[in-house]
Scaffold this motif. Structure first.
Motif, PDB file in Angstrom:
ATOM      1  N   LEU A   4      -1.465  16.168 -31.433  1.00  0.00           N
ATOM      2  CA  LEU A   4      -2.083  15.692 -32.248  1.00  0.00           C
ATOM      3  C   LEU A   4      -1.504  13.981 -32.269  1.00  0.00           C
ATOM      4  O   LEU A   4      -1.707  12.964 -33.180  1.00  0.00           O
ATOM      5  N   LYS A   5      -0.072  14.027 -32.093  1.00  0.00           N
ATOM      6  CA  LYS A   5       0.463  12.658 -32.169  1.00  0.00           C
ATOM      7  C   LYS A   5      -0.002  11.418 -31.354  1.00  0.00           C
ATOM      8  O   LYS A   5      -0.257  10.750 -31.993  1.00  0.00           O
ATOM      9  N   ARG A  59       3.230  25.055 -28.174  1.00  0.00           N
ATOM     10  CA  ARG A  59       3.777  24.593 -29.309  1.00  0.00           C
ATOM     11  C   ARG A  59       4.346  23.346 -29.016  1.00  0.00           C
ATOM     12  O   ARG A  59       3.303  22.366 -29.892  1.00  0.00           O
ATOM     13  N   TRP A  60       5.374  22.517 -28.591  1.00  0.00           N
ATOM     14  CA  TRP A  60       5.555  21.595 -28.281  1.00  0.00           C
ATOM     15  C   TRP A  60       4.141  20.488 -27.736  1.00  0.00           C
ATOM     16  O   TRP A  60       4.142  19.834 -28.202  1.00  0.00           O
ATOM     17  N   LEU A  61       3.207  21.182 -26.896  1.00  0.00           N
ATOM     18  CA  LEU A  61       2.634  20.677 -26.232  1.00  0.00           C
ATOM     19  C   LEU A  61       1.510  19.885 -27.394  1.00  0.00           C
ATOM     20  O   LEU A  61       0.626  19.178 -27.152  1.00  0.00           O
ATOM     21  N   ASN A  62       1.064  21.195 -28.155  1.00  0.00           N
ATOM     22  CA  ASN A  62      -0.032  20.801 -29.412  1.00  0.00           C
ATOM     23  C   ASN A  62       0.885  19.760 -30.158  1.00  0.00           C
ATOM     24  O   ASN A  62      -0.307  18.736 -30.558  1.00  0.00           O
ATOM     25  N   THR A  73     -13.788  12.483 -21.695  1.00  0.00           N
ATOM     26  CA  THR A  73     -13.756  12.948 -23.544  1.00  0.00           C
ATOM     27  C   THR A  73     -13.850  11.050 -23.997  1.00  0.00           C
ATOM     28  O   THR A  73     -13.381  10.707 -22.712  1.00  0.00           O
ATOM     29  N   SER A  74     -14.498  11.338 -24.442  1.00  0.00           N
ATOM     30  CA  SER A  74     -14.994   9.491 -25.466  1.00  0.00           C
ATOM     31  C   SER A  74     -14.157   9.899 -26.871  1.00  0.00           C
ATOM     32  O   SER A  74     -13.747   8.379 -26.994  1.00  0.00           O
ATOM     33  N   PHE A  75     -13.649  10.358 -27.321  1.00  0.00           N
ATOM     34  CA  PHE A  75     -12.611  10.332 -28.595  1.00  0.00           C
ATOM     35  C   PHE A  75     -10.899  10.450 -28.139  1.00  0.00           C
ATOM     36  O   PHE A  75     -10.259  10.001 -29.452  1.00  0.00           O
ATOM     37  N   CYS A  76     -10.730  11.273 -26.931  1.00  0.00           N
ATOM     38  CA  CYS A  76      -9.039  11.534 -26.953  1.00  0.00           C
ATOM     39  C   CYS A  76      -8.188  10.534 -25.654  1.00  0.00           C
ATOM     40  O   CYS A  76      -9.495  10.098 -24.475  1.00  0.00           O
ATOM     41  N   LYS A  77      -7.520  10.896 -25.655  1.00  0.00           N
ATOM     42  CA  LYS A  77      -6.410   9.861 -24.515  1.00  0.00           C
ATOM     43  C   LYS A  77      -6.745  11.036 -23.491  1.00  0.00           C
ATOM     44  O   LYS A  77      -6.373  12.331 -23.878  1.00  0.00           O
ATOM     45  N   THR A  78      -6.783  10.690 -21.729  1.00  0.00           N
ATOM     46  CA  THR A  78      -7.023  11.704 -21.038  1.00  0.00           C
ATOM     47  C   THR A  78      -5.714  12.193 -20.486  1.00  0.00           C
ATOM     48  O   THR A  78      -4.663  11.277 -20.119  1.00  0.00           O
TER      49      THR A  78
END
Length: 242
Positions: free
Chosen positions: A128-129, A121-124, A138-143
């Motif tokens: 998102l944040k 829950r904390w990780l999710n 991935t080309s859209f998110c931070k790794t």
């Protein structure tokens, strides 16, 4: 008319005695890292003295994790949960003295299965944040990937306990960075624990040793120093097929 004063630097230049050495900017080193964030964790588990005759399997009693921002070199979020052991519910005197964790804290904790739900829950929320992905490339998110001091936390402790208790362990726990391994490789020295590693590179331990949360914070602090010294962060262990 007085002659202009010739500085040492000017004289050296005129004699062609200056060698230009390129020094990579520390900020640039961070920008070049593959991972933008690290989930640094350090479990505390039930343990016994060598002389204790009634020993059991290690069970996690503190589950801490800090989210470390590699580029900005700082911890930006923390998770900590005390966990109730169910196989050997009473902590040994040795365990209490080593970790500082009291019996009342684990009695008021949650079972490991519940702890993992709370952690997810904390990780999710962090995903998102900060637009984080633990799947890459991935080309859209931070790794992001987990980082630990040694392979014990994820390669032994969590894996074995989940197996014994029939708890489904998420795939994200299957690969991580062993900070100790990269440390030994880069500095060519085997440190005496996390405290020894910190001291060897000129850092001091902040907080209480064997408090899982404090250990995780200090591991992140050490990672920051290692990155400044030119260490490239990479996955050192993958047990996906085991």
């Amino acid at each position: 008319m007085d002659k202009p004063e010739i500085t040492t630097l000017a004289l050296a230049r005129s004699l062609n005695c200056i060698e230009t050495i390129f020094a990579e900017n520390k900020a640039l080193r961070r920008e070049k890292q593959f991972f933008d964030y690290l989930m640094v964790l350090d479990f505390e588990a039930t343990c016994w003295n060598k002389t204790d005759y009634d020993k059991g399997q290690s069970e996690i009693i503190e589950f801490p994790c800090v989210l470390y921002d590699v580029v900005n070199d700082k911890v930006i979020s923390e998770f900590q949960q005390y966990v109730m052991p169910t196989e050997r519910q009473k902590l040994s005197t040795f365990c209490t003295e080593l970790t500082g964790i009291q019996q009342t804290q684990v009695d008021n904790g949650v079972p490991l299965k519940t702890c993992l739900v709370l952690f997810h829950r904390w990780l999710n929320q962090q995903i998102l944040k900060y637009n984080i992905s633990l799947k890459f490339p991935t080309s859209f998110c931070k790794t992001c990937v987990f980082a630990t001091w040694s392979d014990w936390d994820l390669g032994n402790c969590l894996k074995n306990e989940c197996r014994r208790k029939g708890i489904i362990r998420h795939d994200m726990f299957n690969r991580w960075i062993d900070v100790r391994s990269l440390y030994v490789e880069h500095y060519n020295v085997k440190p005496k624990g996390l405290l020894g590693a910190l001291n060897e590179v000129g850092l001091t331990f902040e907080g209480t040793q064997h408090c899982g949360l404090h250990d995780a914070r200090n591991t992140a602090k050490l990672i920051g120093k290692m990155v400044n010294d030119g260490v490239g962060l990479r996955i050192t262990k993958d047990i996906s097929n085991k």
